[in-house]
Design a protein around this motif. Structure first.
Motif: not given
Lengths: 349, 359
Positions: A65-72, B325-333
């Motif tokens: 998800f982290f890469f997906a967020y920064n992808w664009a 998405l960034l917060l989601k990523s944080g929530a997941l990790v």
């Protein structure tokens, strides 16, 4: 085989309890002895496995998800780097663990999936304008060497799916696009598949491709230990029969049809008969597999009911009753046949 | 898992004085008698044929008669015939005929009864399933009847505009499932296994079915008139949470751990803490309940269903979080790290009880 030599499964112990052979105390104790009711150590392993599995999955998806967020916002080279580094890591992991461990096989499967993502990103970045079949074909060619050395049915299945997709996308996208393609794509993949196979030429080609894969699998299974599982041939058989159903139904209901593919429409019932006869002979006598026989029987019931429904007047009450009883009769007969077959095998074992 | 054979288990029992060697022949007979169940794909084929035959049968009746009274009478006769036929237990062929007759009979009764409102149709279906579950002695049929009965109750709740009903029902189904699966041995002992087991499976499936709409974002929209009841999701979470607490309590005492010891209190606290993020995601709690019930008796079917729905509800949970998405990523990790940390603590803290206390 002596029934007492069978594994002490939960259902067998329940049978003994139900029959009064064991009383309540003995039943509970037997469940514990057989490992059906977990002891303290088993509960600990279970919680360990559950929390580790869930935790690792969540952390990994978080990274994705982290890469997906920064992808664009990422530079195109950064995108390629992320994917290629991941690819290298999975390959390194597969090499380290070896193809004969679960972890190694999972890593190699991951490595075989990644080139597809990489190609998609490449196509997106440089807008190559290539036809979609090209992506799947290239992907398949790229991973073919890994598949050859991977000793894994899952890898072969991936390659076969890519082959099927390349063929179908090339056919419907380049060679002979069907009239309703756009509409069918709107309705989703299942409709798309159904519409795709109304082109009987393509359907028979797909059937031939997968039949070849099935025959090869069965021929090699005795020689290669890693082909011991039965899931892949079973999935193949279900796929072959489902694909064949579309042109066979056209052969039954679509009399006045002309135009492309009518030769294949007429050939489809012959192909079905050939596959059914060969399948019954092989899976009854050579490689005993009741699942295959059940699948072939169900397809036979579907096809013969459709055939008779078409030959008789469909909207007549008496015919409805006749068809209903016929389906009951055929299904009952098939179930009886399958049970007898299983019993014969047990007797010979 | 390496399972010992029946013979090994029986000699162990004999050594502990729970089994007599003379009963060995009875055991062999009991196992041989029951060893004739068909594999799942044969039953799937049979079931498919039954539905299909039932549809043709319906076509026959609808073409034959336009009189509702005739349909009602033939439906009732078909149902009675189906029940009797199934009672004779004469193998796959007649069971198949009975199943098709029962399905067509039910459709004919509903069609012939000429009900005017959804409520009366649902009540009729509910009553019919009650009678059929009691008298139609077949596992598949009882499972289907359980599902049909829950569907009928759901129709009633919608028709009566009890907007909180669906959420309430899902929670109650979870609690009843816990009760039934914990009491499994008692039902087998009382000879009621063939009645209760399919119902217990049906209730678990129905619970997941009722919780499934909670994962689709449009259904979570409070202004959507169709899905008013989604406002009450917390009700399911509360009921299922209570059920999970009870289940954890039973599991701990079954293992001989003190019900209010340090480990037990920590487990209860973990369940209660879990309810906070899961207040709009009761499916997570439901899946955890079924997972524990399945592992408690090595029930592969329950375990498989639980893992499947856990994956579904968990992905939907993160998908539906209305954060970037960034917060989601944080929530997941973050939540993944919490679980891994919990594992680290738990594996070290879980009391090392030997197996000596087991009955």
């Amino acid at each position: 085989m002596d029934p007492l030599d069978q594994p002490a499964s939960a259902s067998r112990l329940r049978q003994l309890f139900r029959a009064g052979v064991l009383d309540t105390d003995a039943y509970e104790r037997a469940l514990a002895l057989a490992g059906v009711t977990p002891d303290g150590a088993a509960w600990r392993r279970f919680l360990d496995w559950l929390l580790a599995g869930l935790g690792a999955t969540l952390v990994l998806s978080g990274i994705v998800f982290f890469f997906a967020y920064n992808w664009a916002d990422m530079h195109r080279f950064a995108k390629f780097a992320v994917l290629e580094v991941t690819l290298l890591l999975t390959v390194a992991l597969a090499w380290r663990l070896g193809p004969d461990t679960h972890g190694g096989r999972a890593a190699l499967l991951g490595a075989a999936v990644l080139p597809g993502v990489l190609l998609a990103v490449y196509g997106q970045t440089y807008q190559t304008g290539a036809d979609p079949y090209g992506l799947f074909l290239t992907w398949g060619l790229l991973i073919a060497p890994w598949v050859l050395i991977g000793r894994s049915a899952a890898l072969w299945m991936l390659l076969l799916v890519l082959g099927n997709l390349s063929l179908m996308l090339w056919w419907t996208g380049v060679y002979r696009p069907p009239q309703w393609l756009g509409f069918a794509q709107e309705l989703g993949p299942v409709f798309w598949l159904g519409i795709t196979f109304t082109d009987a030429d393509l359907a028979l080609l797909v059937v031939a491709l997968n039949s070849l894969a099935l025959i090869t699998y069965e021929a090699m299974a005795d020689r290669l230990a890693w082909l011991g599982g039965r899931w892949m041939p079973r999935v193949l058989m279900v796929g072959i029969l489902a694909t064949l159903t579309v042109p066979v139904m056209r052969a039954i209901f679509d009399h006045g049809g002309h135009g492309v593919g009518m030769l294949s429409v007429r050939l489809a019932p012959l192909a079905w008969v050939a596959i059914t006869v060969a399948g019954v002979l092989i899976y009854r006598n050579v490689r005993r597999d009741l699942f295959m026989l059940a699948a072939l029987a169900l397809e036979a019931i579907v096809v013969s009911t459709a055939f008779l429904a078409e030959k008789m007047h469909f909207r007549d009450a008496g015919m409805m009753l006749f068809l209903s009883l016929l389906v009951v009769l055929m299904t009952g007969a098939a179930a009886y046949w399958l049970r007898q077959t299983a019993r014969t095998w047990e007797g010979e074992a | 898992m390496n399972q010992p054979t029946i013979g090994v288990v029986l000699s162990d029992l004999e050594r502990e004085g729970l089994f007599e060697r003379d009963d060995q022949t009875n055991a062999t007979e009991a196992l041989q008698q029951a060893g004739t169940t068909s594999p799942w794909y044969v039953r799937l084929m049979v079931g498919f044929g039954a539905w299909w035959a039932a549809l043709f049968f319906m076509g026959f009746f609808s073409l034959l008669t336009h009189s509702k009274a005739a349909a009602l009478i033939s439906g009732v006769l078909l149902l009675a015939g189906a029940v009797l036929l199934r009672r004779m237990e004469k193998g796959d062929f007649l069971n198949q005929l009975a199943l098709a007759a029962s399905l067509s009979g039910q459709l004919l009764v509903v069609f012939g009864a000429d009900v005017k409102t959804a409520t009366s149709a649902a009540l009729l279906v509910l009553a019919m399933q009650g009678v059929l579950i009691a008298f139609y002695a077949d596992q598949t049929h009882r499972l289907l009847s359980t599902l049909a009965a829950v569907a009928a109750i759901e129709v009633l709740l919608f028709d009566w505009k009890w907007t909180y009903g669906s959420a309430l029902l899902a929670g109650l189904l979870g609690i009843v499932s816990i009760r039934l699966w914990l009491k499994e041995a008692a039902f087998v002992g009382a000879g009621m296994e063939r009645l209760i087991r399919p119902i217990a499976y049906g209730l678990v499936i129905a619970m997941f079915g009722l919780l499934l709409p909670s994962i689709f974002p449009p259904f979570l929209d409070a202004h959507n008139p169709l899905t008013l009841h989604m406002k009450y999701l917390w009700l399911s979470t509360a009921l299922l949470g209570a059920g999970l607490l009870y289940l954890v309590h039973v599991l701990l005492t079954e293992r001989g751990l003190p019900a209010f010891g340090a480990f037990a209190l920590a487990s209860y606290a973990a369940v209660v803490l879990l309810l906070v993020p899961a207040q709009r995601a009761p499916g997570l709690i439901g899946a955890l309940i079924v997972l524990l019930l399945g592992f408690r008796r090595d029930n592969r079917l329950l375990l498989g269903m639980a893992l499947l729905f856990l994956a579904v509800f968990l992905s939907a949970y993160y998908y539906n979080l209305s954060i970037s998405l960034l917060l989601k990523s944080g929530a997941l990790v973050g939540s993944g790290a919490v679980l891994l940390g919990l594992r680290w603590v738990l594996v070290r803290q879980l009391p090392q009880e030997g197996d000596n206390h087991a009955h």
